[in-house]
Design a protein around this motif. Structure first.
Motif, PDB file in Angstrom:
ATOM      1  N   LYS A  29     -11.378   1.537 -19.404  1.00 58.58           N
ATOM      2  CA  LYS A  29     -10.770   0.292 -19.846  1.00 58.58           C
ATOM      3  C   LYS A  29     -10.812   0.233 -21.365  1.00 58.58           C
ATOM      4  CE  LYS A  29     -11.894  -2.202 -15.601  1.00 58.58           C
ATOM      5  NZ  LYS A  29     -12.598  -3.372 -15.014  1.00 58.58           N
ATOM      6  N   CYS A  30      -9.926  -0.573 -21.949  1.00 57.37           N
ATOM      7  CA  CYS A  30      -9.766  -0.614 -23.394  1.00 57.37           C
ATOM      8  C   CYS A  30     -11.068  -0.849 -24.152  1.00 57.37           C
ATOM      9  CB  CYS A  30      -8.735  -1.680 -23.769  1.00 57.37           C
ATOM     10  SG  CYS A  30      -8.263  -1.663 -25.509  1.00 57.37           S
ATOM     11  N   PRO A  31     -11.909  -1.821 -23.780  1.00 54.42           N
ATOM     12  CA  PRO A  31     -13.166  -2.011 -24.523  1.00 54.42           C
ATOM     13  C   PRO A  31     -14.062  -0.769 -24.491  1.00 54.42           C
ATOM     14  CG  PRO A  31     -12.678  -3.943 -23.181  1.00 54.42           C
ATOM     15  CD  PRO A  31     -11.727  -2.876 -22.761  1.00 54.42           C
ATOM     16  N   ASP A  32     -14.065  -0.056 -23.346  1.00 50.68           N
ATOM     17  CA  ASP A  32     -14.865   1.171 -23.261  1.00 50.68           C
ATOM     18  C   ASP A  32     -14.245   2.281 -24.102  1.00 50.68           C
ATOM     19  OD1 ASP A  32     -16.707   0.022 -21.494  1.00 50.68           O
ATOM     20  OD2 ASP A  32     -15.419   0.481 -19.774  1.00 50.68           O
ATOM     21  N   CYS A  33     -12.920   2.322 -24.115  1.00 51.70           N
ATOM     22  CA  CYS A  33     -12.237   3.324 -24.931  1.00 51.70           C
ATOM     23  C   CYS A  33     -12.559   3.098 -26.406  1.00 51.70           C
ATOM     24  CB  CYS A  33     -10.730   3.243 -24.691  1.00 51.70           C
ATOM     25  SG  CYS A  33      -9.781   4.545 -25.491  1.00 51.70           S
ATOM     26  N   LYS A  34     -12.604   1.854 -26.800  1.00 53.23           N
ATOM     27  CA  LYS A  34     -12.956   1.528 -28.188  1.00 53.23           C
ATOM     28  C   LYS A  34     -14.375   1.962 -28.502  1.00 53.23           C
ATOM     29  CE  LYS A  34     -13.037  -2.304 -31.499  1.00 53.23           C
ATOM     30  NZ  LYS A  34     -12.737  -3.738 -31.700  1.00 53.23           N
ATOM     31  N   LYS A  35     -15.285   1.742 -27.564  1.00 52.32           N
ATOM     32  CA  LYS A  35     -16.698   2.075 -27.760  1.00 52.32           C
ATOM     33  C   LYS A  35     -16.914   3.578 -27.823  1.00 52.32           C
ATOM     34  CE  LYS A  35     -21.258   1.319 -25.663  1.00 52.32           C
ATOM     35  NZ  LYS A  35     -21.989   0.678 -24.531  1.00 52.32           N
ATOM     36  N   TYR A  36     -16.236   4.316 -26.956  1.00 56.52           N
ATOM     37  CA  TYR A  36     -16.442   5.757 -26.871  1.00 56.52           C
ATOM     38  C   TYR A  36     -15.318   6.530 -27.580  1.00 56.52           C
ATOM     39  CZ  TYR A  36     -19.705   4.190 -23.302  1.00 56.52           C
ATOM     40  OH  TYR A  36     -20.723   3.548 -22.640  1.00 56.52           O
ATOM     41  N   SER A  37     -15.135   6.220 -28.840  1.00 54.46           N
ATOM     42  CA  SER A  37     -14.127   6.912 -29.645  1.00 54.46           C
ATOM     43  C   SER A  37     -14.589   6.949 -31.100  1.00 54.46           C
ATOM     44  CB  SER A  37     -12.771   6.199 -29.552  1.00 54.46           C
ATOM     45  OG  SER A  37     -12.856   4.882 -30.076  1.00 54.46           O
ATOM     46  N   LEU A  38     -14.023   7.860 -31.865  1.00 53.85           N
ATOM     47  CA  LEU A  38     -14.379   7.971 -33.275  1.00 53.85           C
ATOM     48  C   LEU A  38     -13.953   6.722 -34.034  1.00 53.85           C
ATOM     49  CD1 LEU A  38     -13.385  11.690 -34.040  1.00 53.85           C
ATOM     50  CD2 LEU A  38     -15.698  10.732 -33.895  1.00 53.85           C
ATOM     51  N   ASN A  39     -14.862   6.185 -34.834  1.00 54.51           N
ATOM     52  CA  ASN A  39     -14.597   4.987 -35.647  1.00 54.51           C
ATOM     53  C   ASN A  39     -14.207   3.784 -34.797  1.00 54.51           C
ATOM     54  OD1 ASN A  39     -14.971   6.530 -38.075  1.00 54.51           O
ATOM     55  ND2 ASN A  39     -12.877   7.289 -37.859  1.00 54.51           N
ATOM     56  N   ASN A  40     -14.519   3.850 -33.515  1.00 48.42           N
ATOM     57  CA  ASN A  40     -14.201   2.750 -32.591  1.00 48.42           C
ATOM     58  C   ASN A  40     -12.729   2.338 -32.670  1.00 48.42           C
ATOM     59  OD1 ASN A  40     -17.344   1.736 -33.665  1.00 48.42           O
ATOM     60  ND2 ASN A  40     -16.969   2.276 -31.523  1.00 48.42           N
ATOM     61  N   ASN A  41     -11.885   3.315 -32.830  1.00 53.87           N
ATOM     62  CA  ASN A  41     -10.452   3.029 -32.974  1.00 53.87           C
ATOM     63  C   ASN A  41      -9.613   3.630 -31.863  1.00 53.87           C
ATOM     64  OD1 ASN A  41      -8.581   1.619 -34.578  1.00 53.87           O
ATOM     65  ND2 ASN A  41      -7.828   3.537 -35.474  1.00 53.87           N
ATOM     66  N   GLY A  42     -10.262   4.121 -30.831  1.00 53.33           N
ATOM     67  CA  GLY A  42      -9.528   4.654 -29.686  1.00 53.33           C
ATOM     68  C   GLY A  42      -8.581   5.776 -30.069  1.00 53.33           C
ATOM     69  N   PRO A  43      -7.403   5.824 -29.450  1.00 53.54           N
ATOM     70  CA  PRO A  43      -6.448   6.911 -29.704  1.00 53.54           C
ATOM     71  C   PRO A  43      -5.487   6.634 -30.868  1.00 53.54           C
ATOM     72  CG  PRO A  43      -5.662   5.562 -27.916  1.00 53.54           C
ATOM     73  CD  PRO A  43      -6.986   4.970 -28.332  1.00 53.54           C
ATOM     74  N   CYS A  44      -5.667   5.536 -31.591  1.00 55.97           N
ATOM     75  CA  CYS A  44      -4.740   5.183 -32.671  1.00 55.97           C
ATOM     76  C   CYS A  44      -4.866   6.162 -33.842  1.00 55.97           C
ATOM     77  CB  CYS A  44      -5.008   3.762 -33.166  1.00 55.97           C
ATOM     78  SG  CYS A  44      -4.974   2.510 -31.852  1.00 55.97           S
ATOM     79  N   ILE A  45      -3.744   6.575 -34.396  1.00 52.27           N
ATOM     80  CA  ILE A  45      -3.743   7.503 -35.529  1.00 52.27           C
ATOM     81  C   ILE A  45      -2.855   6.956 -36.652  1.00 52.27           C
ATOM     82  CG2 ILE A  45      -4.216   9.526 -34.100  1.00 52.27           C
ATOM     83  CD1 ILE A  45      -1.231  10.189 -34.220  1.00 52.27           C
ATOM     84  N   ASN A  46      -2.810   7.667 -37.755  1.00 47.45           N
ATOM     85  CA  ASN A  46      -1.967   7.321 -38.900  1.00 47.45           C
ATOM     86  C   ASN A  46      -2.212   5.906 -39.422  1.00 47.45           C
ATOM     87  OD1 ASN A  46      -0.531   9.838 -38.980  1.00 47.45           O
ATOM     88  ND2 ASN A  46       0.689   9.164 -37.235  1.00 47.45           N
ATOM     89  N   GLY A  47      -3.440   5.461 -39.351  1.00 47.61           N
ATOM     90  CA  GLY A  47      -3.772   4.140 -39.874  1.00 47.61           C
ATOM     91  C   GLY A  47      -3.576   3.017 -38.886  1.00 47.61           C
ATOM     92  N   GLY A  48      -3.243   3.344 -37.635  1.00 47.22           N
ATOM     93  CA  GLY A  48      -3.080   2.305 -36.617  1.00 47.22           C
ATOM     94  C   GLY A  48      -4.411   1.709 -36.194  1.00 47.22           C
ATOM     95  N   LYS A  49      -4.386   0.471 -35.755  1.00 47.91           N
ATOM     96  CA  LYS A  49      -5.602  -0.224 -35.331  1.00 47.91           C
ATOM     97  C   LYS A  49      -5.538  -0.554 -33.842  1.00 47.91           C
ATOM     98  CE  LYS A  49      -6.389  -2.326 -39.877  1.00 47.91           C
ATOM     99  NZ  LYS A  49      -6.552  -3.610 -40.616  1.00 47.91           N
ATOM    100  N   LEU A  50      -6.629  -0.249 -33.155  1.00 48.90           N
ATOM    101  CA  LEU A  50      -6.704  -0.489 -31.714  1.00 48.90           C
ATOM    102  C   LEU A  50      -6.722  -1.985 -31.420  1.00 48.90           C
ATOM    103  CD1 LEU A  50      -7.076   0.501 -28.798  1.00 48.90           C
ATOM    104  CD2 LEU A  50      -9.536   0.561 -29.229  1.00 48.90           C
ATOM    105  N   THR A  51      -5.888  -2.409 -30.494  1.00 50.35           N
ATOM    106  CA  THR A  51      -5.876  -3.807 -30.055  1.00 50.35           C
ATOM    107  C   THR A  51      -6.040  -3.846 -28.545  1.00 50.35           C
ATOM    108  OG1 THR A  51      -3.452  -3.753 -29.873  1.00 50.35           O
ATOM    109  CG2 THR A  51      -4.390  -4.572 -31.943  1.00 50.35           C
TER     110      THR A  51
END
Length: 268
Positions: A98-120
């Motif tokens: 789930k999204c909150p877990d993806c945020k927790k278990y990712s680099l910089n707590n940003n999930g799969p977002c790249i190029n300056g994108g922010k996880l929502t």
């Protein structure tokens, strides 16, 4: 006078070259596939740090870069048919995170977002359905699509030559574009890279900046005086100058000067 005639003819009939500016979209991933995704060996993803994602009831944990990163989620169905955990201890299947877990278990707590994108996180949506807030010039689910302007130079052609060709509004291959009312037609060759504009006008605007000076008829070339030449040059210079215009102006000035010198020589 021949040079003057050619110069005025070009301006009366519009520019022979102009540009169009189009949007270009491309996939922009600033890093290669992680090596652990390319083979079955997942030992490099495993750690004993307890703040990471735990593999079932074992003492093995998974590093954040091996859980909810871009490639893990973007190509989840390709790489996540197997787990980074030891056999029988599947706790890192990214398609079920789930999204909150993806945020927790990712680099910089940003999930799969790249190029300056922010996880929502809008709720408990699972990883493949996560969306990112993208910076300017990027779009896509994880901001993987880069948008940029591409300048294309186009050459004037006859309306007859444009028959059957696709408008540049509909394609980025070889195409035709027009001035504002369709008076002039331009052929634009396909290109993947932005071309140097070189001071050229937009094709749609070529009708607005062409010159129609008041050329007074003379009985002979020798009766053309400097005031008439100054009037013509002044009318041309009131438009946006291009390299071609500058060359013509210099040539015209030299021709006029030479004509005066020849007349003086003939007199003496």
């Amino acid at each position: 006078m021949i040079v003057l005639y050619i110069f005025l003819l070009i301006h009366l009939e519009g520019y022979n070259r102009c540009v169009i500016i189009q949007d270009k979209m491309s996939i922009d991933v600033p890093f290669k596939h992680p090596s652990f995704l390319m083979h079955q060996d997942k030992i490099q993803c495993q750690t004993q740090r307890q703040e990471m994602l735990r593999c079932g009831t074992s003492n093995v944990y998974v590093k954040p870069e091996c859980v909810c990163s871009f490639h893990n989620v973007y190509e989840a169905t390709l790489y996540h048919k197997y787990s980074s955990c030891p056999h029988g201890e599947e706790s890192d299947v990214v398609t079920k995170l789930k999204c909150p877990d993806c945020k927790k278990y990712s680099l910089n707590n940003n999930g799969p977002c790249i190029n300056g994108g922010k996880l929502t996180c809008n709720g408990d949506e699972v990883a493949p359905h996560i969306t990112c807030e993208c910076p300017p010039n990027y779009q896509g689910k994880f901001c993987e699509e880069k948008l940029e302007n591409v300048t294309r130079r186009c050459d004037k052609i006859s309306a007859f030559s444009a028959i059957g060709m696709i408008n540049c509004d509909l394609t980025k291959s070889d195409c035709v574009t027009y001035s504002r009312t369709g008076k002039y037609v331009y052929l634009c060759k396909e290109t993947e890279t932005s071309q140097d504009r070189q001071g050229l006008p937009l094709c749609i605007d070529t009708e607005d900046i062409t010159v129609s000076p008041d050329v007074r008829t003379r009985t002979s070339a020798s009766t053309t005086d400097s005031n008439q030449l100054d009037d013509i040059i002044s009318g041309v210079q009131s438009t946006t100058p291009t390299p071609a215009v500058i060359v013509f102006l210099v040539t015209l000035q030299l021709c006029f000067s030479n004509a005066i010198m020849l007349n003086l020589f003939d007199i003496h």
